[in-house]
Structure formats: structure tokens, C-alpha cells
Design a protein around this motif. Structure first.
Motif, PDB file in Angstrom:
ATOM      1  N   ALA A 110     -18.355  12.603  17.683  1.00  0.00           N
ATOM      2  CA  ALA A 110     -18.974  14.087  18.316  1.00  0.00           C
ATOM      3  C   ALA A 110     -19.785  13.827  19.450  1.00  0.00           C
ATOM      4  O   ALA A 110     -19.614  14.665  20.120  1.00  0.00           O
ATOM      5  N   GLN A 111     -19.756  12.798  19.815  1.00  0.00           N
ATOM      6  CA  GLN A 111     -20.656  12.780  21.354  1.00  0.00           C
ATOM      7  C   GLN A 111     -18.717  12.152  22.270  1.00  0.00           C
ATOM      8  O   GLN A 111     -18.405  12.770  23.442  1.00  0.00           O
ATOM      9  N   GLY A 112     -17.985  11.689  21.620  1.00  0.00           N
ATOM     10  CA  GLY A 112     -16.562  11.362  22.417  1.00  0.00           C
ATOM     11  C   GLY A 112     -15.236  12.336  21.978  1.00  0.00           C
ATOM     12  O   GLY A 112     -14.222  13.385  22.549  1.00  0.00           O
ATOM     13  N   GLY A 113     -15.176  13.369  20.845  1.00  0.00           N
ATOM     14  CA  GLY A 113     -14.366  14.637  20.712  1.00  0.00           C
ATOM     15  C   GLY A 113     -13.629  13.715  19.978  1.00  0.00           C
ATOM     16  O   GLY A 113     -12.012  14.769  20.342  1.00  0.00           O
ATOM     17  N   ALA A 114     -13.779  12.678  19.507  1.00  0.00           N
ATOM     18  CA  ALA A 114     -11.903  12.284  18.833  1.00  0.00           C
ATOM     19  C   ALA A 114     -11.583  13.425  17.414  1.00  0.00           C
ATOM     20  O   ALA A 114     -12.381  13.404  17.086  1.00  0.00           O
ATOM     21  N   ASP A 115     -10.734  13.407  17.058  1.00  0.00           N
ATOM     22  CA  ASP A 115     -10.373  13.652  16.043  1.00  0.00           C
ATOM     23  C   ASP A 115     -10.236  12.700  14.786  1.00  0.00           C
ATOM     24  O   ASP A 115     -10.101  13.390  13.590  1.00  0.00           O
ATOM     25  N   ALA A 116      -9.556  10.911  14.919  1.00  0.00           N
ATOM     26  CA  ALA A 116     -10.401  10.528  14.339  1.00  0.00           C
ATOM     27  C   ALA A 116     -10.558   9.357  14.271  1.00  0.00           C
ATOM     28  O   ALA A 116     -10.824   8.939  16.299  1.00  0.00           O
ATOM     29  N   VAL A 117     -10.787   8.362  14.111  1.00  0.00           N
ATOM     30  CA  VAL A 117     -11.406   6.388  14.253  1.00  0.00           C
ATOM     31  C   VAL A 117      -9.957   5.951  14.360  1.00  0.00           C
ATOM     32  O   VAL A 117      -9.680   6.416  12.580  1.00  0.00           O
ATOM     33  N   LYS A 118      -9.687   4.482  14.498  1.00  0.00           N
ATOM     34  CA  LYS A 118      -9.209   3.490  13.793  1.00  0.00           C
ATOM     35  C   LYS A 118     -10.034   2.478  13.933  1.00  0.00           C
ATOM     36  O   LYS A 118     -10.518   2.123  14.968  1.00  0.00           O
ATOM     37  N   LEU A 119      -9.201   1.510  13.056  1.00  0.00           N
ATOM     38  CA  LEU A 119      -9.888   0.690  12.303  1.00  0.00           C
ATOM     39  C   LEU A 119      -9.022  -0.621  12.166  1.00  0.00           C
ATOM     40  O   LEU A 119      -8.544  -0.256  11.624  1.00  0.00           O
ATOM     41  N   GLU A 120      -9.400  -2.214  12.290  1.00  0.00           N
ATOM     42  CA  GLU A 120      -8.904  -3.519  11.810  1.00  0.00           C
ATOM     43  C   GLU A 120      -9.460  -3.233  10.639  1.00  0.00           C
ATOM     44  O   GLU A 120     -10.466  -3.477  10.472  1.00  0.00           O
ATOM     45  N   GLY A 121      -9.106  -3.965   9.348  1.00  0.00           N
ATOM     46  CA  GLY A 121      -8.945  -4.575   8.470  1.00  0.00           C
ATOM     47  C   GLY A 121      -8.549  -3.852   6.923  1.00  0.00           C
ATOM     48  O   GLY A 121      -7.604  -2.955   7.700  1.00  0.00           O
ATOM     49  N   GLY A 122      -7.354  -5.227   6.201  1.00  0.00           N
ATOM     50  CA  GLY A 122      -7.069  -3.927   5.342  1.00  0.00           C
ATOM     51  C   GLY A 122      -8.036  -4.057   4.258  1.00  0.00           C
ATOM     52  O   GLY A 122      -8.519  -3.244   4.287  1.00  0.00           O
ATOM     53  N   SER A 123      -7.619  -5.022   2.371  1.00  0.00           N
ATOM     54  CA  SER A 123      -8.416  -5.270   1.326  1.00  0.00           C
ATOM     55  C   SER A 123      -9.926  -5.322   1.774  1.00  0.00           C
ATOM     56  O   SER A 123     -11.227  -4.117   1.270  1.00  0.00           O
ATOM     57  N   VAL A 124     -10.123  -5.786   2.677  1.00  0.00           N
ATOM     58  CA  VAL A 124     -11.731  -5.902   3.252  1.00  0.00           C
ATOM     59  C   VAL A 124     -12.466  -4.934   3.652  1.00  0.00           C
ATOM     60  O   VAL A 124     -13.367  -4.832   3.013  1.00  0.00           O
ATOM     61  N   MET A 125     -11.787  -4.125   4.622  1.00  0.00           N
ATOM     62  CA  MET A 125     -12.585  -2.299   4.573  1.00  0.00           C
ATOM     63  C   MET A 125     -12.308  -1.262   3.691  1.00  0.00           C
ATOM     64  O   MET A 125     -12.147  -0.467   4.517  1.00  0.00           O
ATOM     65  N   ALA A 126     -11.186  -1.320   3.279  1.00  0.00           N
ATOM     66  CA  ALA A 126     -11.337  -0.081   2.362  1.00  0.00           C
ATOM     67  C   ALA A 126     -11.877   0.311   2.016  1.00  0.00           C
ATOM     68  O   ALA A 126     -12.239   1.573   2.232  1.00  0.00           O
ATOM     69  N   PRO A 127     -13.531  -0.097   1.240  1.00  0.00           N
ATOM     70  CA  PRO A 127     -14.466   0.420   0.635  1.00  0.00           C
ATOM     71  C   PRO A 127     -15.040   0.808   1.931  1.00  0.00           C
ATOM     72  O   PRO A 127     -15.390   2.071   2.001  1.00  0.00           O
ATOM     73  N   THR A 128     -15.030   0.355   3.352  1.00  0.00           N
ATOM     74  CA  THR A 128     -15.668   1.589   4.275  1.00  0.00           C
ATOM     75  C   THR A 128     -14.270   3.052   4.435  1.00  0.00           C
ATOM     76  O   THR A 128     -14.984   3.611   5.028  1.00  0.00           O
ATOM     77  N   ILE A 129     -13.261   2.400   4.687  1.00  0.00           N
ATOM     78  CA  ILE A 129     -12.253   4.110   4.798  1.00  0.00           C
ATOM     79  C   ILE A 129     -12.515   4.402   4.195  1.00  0.00           C
ATOM     80  O   ILE A 129     -12.862   6.013   4.352  1.00  0.00           O
ATOM     81  N   GLU A 130     -12.955   4.278   2.705  1.00  0.00           N
ATOM     82  CA  GLU A 130     -12.782   5.632   1.484  1.00  0.00           C
ATOM     83  C   GLU A 130     -14.478   6.105   1.904  1.00  0.00           C
ATOM     84  O   GLU A 130     -14.272   7.379   1.226  1.00  0.00           O
ATOM     85  N   PHE A 131     -14.982   5.115   2.377  1.00  0.00           N
ATOM     86  CA  PHE A 131     -16.634   5.823   2.478  1.00  0.00           C
ATOM     87  C   PHE A 131     -16.905   7.124   3.598  1.00  0.00           C
ATOM     88  O   PHE A 131     -16.979   8.218   3.350  1.00  0.00           O
ATOM     89  N   LEU A 132     -15.641   6.798   4.458  1.00  0.00           N
ATOM     90  CA  LEU A 132     -15.735   7.305   5.985  1.00  0.00           C
ATOM     91  C   LEU A 132     -15.099   8.775   5.054  1.00  0.00           C
ATOM     92  O   LEU A 132     -15.130  10.127   6.193  1.00  0.00           O
ATOM     93  N   VAL A 133     -14.213   8.915   5.036  1.00  0.00           N
ATOM     94  CA  VAL A 133     -13.112   9.409   4.691  1.00  0.00           C
ATOM     95  C   VAL A 133     -13.123  10.731   3.020  1.00  0.00           C
ATOM     96  O   VAL A 133     -13.372  12.032   3.889  1.00  0.00           O
ATOM     97  N   GLN A 134     -14.904   9.845   2.798  1.00  0.00           N
ATOM     98  CA  GLN A 134     -15.652  11.112   1.716  1.00  0.00           C
ATOM     99  C   GLN A 134     -16.281  11.620   1.968  1.00  0.00           C
ATOM    100  O   GLN A 134     -16.551  13.326   2.507  1.00  0.00           O
TER     101      GLN A 134
END
Length: 275
Positions: A110-134
Motif C-alpha cells: 500500500a505505501q511502497g507500491g510493491a507488486d509482491a513481497v519476498k520472505l525467507e524461510g521454508g517449511s516453518v514459514m509455509a503457514p505464513t505464506i499461505e496466510f498472506l496469499v489467501q
């Protein structure tokens, strides 16, 4: 009658569709000047947390803030028309909970105007990735060597050089794919691991010190342009030596100022120039 051509940015679905059809070219940028020079040639620009080291002289990426990322992202967005712009989520901005990750990711869009974000982490971050994408936030994942994990990894060490870490990289890549990431950065992994992961997942893999088989490549721009001194990672190819060119130009400028050569009358206002 004039014809107006609308230039459209490369979208996240387009980036994903490139897998198996053509390679994805990406670099980092954090200023409008640099981004404007890249816009014509790249598929996406990453406002990387490497900015903390390259632009601010920090010893690692950990001190970078969401507000800083957003400011640099906005500068890149203003200077570009066609590249997809992806903002790195800095250390401690998404680890606490999926809700924290959403607030900060939404801020970057919203403030930066990015089209997407990148974040580090695999299996442990999968629930967070799913939360964001949904919730409408596209995510580029990042596994393998993860700079934000420098303290737990004991330094910037290549991953996948043994059977156990190779298994972890593969597991992490499949986990972020299943969670809905549209792509995954593979950093500092063994060549064979990068190749195997690229073949095993349906989303694009973006290599940085990984494998030529990856679906795309990214580098820190200052490394690629020879602007970071003499020490460069093994995986970097230097396409020019701007360090030397900039030093020569600054030396010439300083000499001309001190000897009175610059400025001359052609650089002054209120002076009548010859016809």
C-alpha cells in the motif's frame, strides 16, 4: 491523431508463467536512478534487504526496517513502468505471527507500491505464506542460504553440500510451493540441488549462487557492476568495473576544481555565449 501506448508492468502471474518457457532476469535496486536504467531490460526488480549493507554500510541485513524498505520501494516504483517490483520483508517483520506478516506486507504494497513481497524461510514459514496469499499478497519465497539466518547458520555458508541439508532445501522448496508462493529464490545451494529443486517444483526458481538450470537469476546490482570493492562472492560475474570508473571521474573532478579548470564560463549563469 495521436496513438497512446500504455505500458503495463509484468505481473506476478506472468512471472509464474515464464517457467519452462523462458528465463527470468532480475536484479536488486534501491534508488530511482538505478531502477530507471534497468526497467527496459529486467523482468523484476527486488528491493533487497541487502540495501542495509550496500546503501547503509551495515555489517549484515538485520537492521533494515519495514519503513526503509517501503521508502526505497516507492522510489523504484516511481522510476519504472514495466518491471514487476518486489519488496523484501526485513528481519523480524514477519516471524512473530501471520498477522504481523500481513500488516507489514500490506504496508509494503500500500505505501511502497510493491507488486509482491519476498520472505525467507521454508517449511516453518509455509503457514505464513499461505496466510498472506489467501489475503491477496503475492509471495516470493527464499530458501537455502538465508542471510537473515546468518547467526543460526554460523555465517554465509552454502547449503545442500551434504545429503541432510540437500534434503532440507528440497523439503523447504516443496513446502513454500504448496503454501502458494509464486516462486522461490534458491541462494547459495549446491548446483545439483538447484537443478533437482527446479525440476521438482512447478513454480519458478530464481538462482543466486545456485544452478544454471534455475528458471531465472538474480544478483545484487552493485556486485554485478563492480561497485563493492575487491571481494565478491564466487557466484557473481562482474560485467564492468564501476569502482575504477567512478574513482577516475571523481579524481578528475577534484583536480579540475582545485586547478580552476572547472567550472568555466560555459557552466555559469548570466554569461552571454557565442552564437
Amino acid at each position: 491523431m495521436s496513438v497512446h501506448t500504455t505500458i503495463r508492468r509484468i505481473t506476478v502471474p506472468q512471472l509464474r508463467s515464464f517457467k519452462g518457457h523462458r528465463k527470468i532476469a532480475a536484479l536488486t535496486a534501491y534508488s530511482s536512478v538505478m531502477a530507471s536504467l534497468m526497467d527496459e531490460y529486467l523482468d523484476f526488480i527486488l528491493i533487497g534487504d541487502s540495501t542495509a549493507m550496500v546503501a547503509y554500510g551495515q555489517p549484515n541485513t538485520l537492521a533494515f526496517t519495514v519503513e526503509q524498505v517501503a521508502a526505497h520501494t516507492a522510489a523504484v516504483v516511481r522510476a519504472t513502468q514495466r518491471v514487476c517490483v518486489i519488496a523484501d520483508m526485513p528481519f523480524a517483520s514477519y516471524h512473530e505471527s501471520p498477522e504481523q506478516a500481513f500488516r507489514n506486507a500490506a504496508y509494503l504494497l500500500a505505501q511502497g507500491g510493491a507488486d509482491a513481497v519476498k520472505l525467507e524461510g521454508g517449511s516453518v514459514m509455509a503457514p505464513t505464506i499461505e496466510f498472506l496469499v489467501q489475503r491477496g499478497i503475492p509471495v516470493l519465497a527464499h530458501v537455502g542460504l538465508m542471510p537473515q539466518h546468518v547467526n543460526t547458520m554460523g555465517g554465509y555458508k552454502a547449503q545442500g553440500l551434504d545429503e541432510e541439508t540437500a534434503r532440507i532445501v528440497m523439503q523447504d522448496a516443496k513446502a513454500v510451493e504448496a503454501a502458494g508462493a509464486f516462486g522461490v529464490v534458491l541462494e547459495g545451494v549446491a548446483h545439483t540441488v538447484g537443478t533437482d529443486v527446479t525440476q521438482a517444483v512447478s513454480i519458478p526458481t530464481i538462482g543466486i549462487g545456485a544452478s544454471a538450470s534455475c528458471d531465472g537469476q538474480i544478483l545484487v546490482t552493485e556486485d554485478m557492476l563492480g561497485m563493492n570493492g575487491t571481494r565478491v562472492p564466487r557466484f557473481v560475474k562482474r560485467y564492468t568495473d564501476l569502482d575504477a570508473q567512478i574513482k577516475r571521474s571523481v579524481e578528475r573532478y577534484a583536480d579540475e576544481v582545485r586547478t580552476g579548470v572547472f567550472p568555466d564560463m560555459s557552466h555559469c549563469f548570466g554569461v552571454k555565449r557565442d552564437a
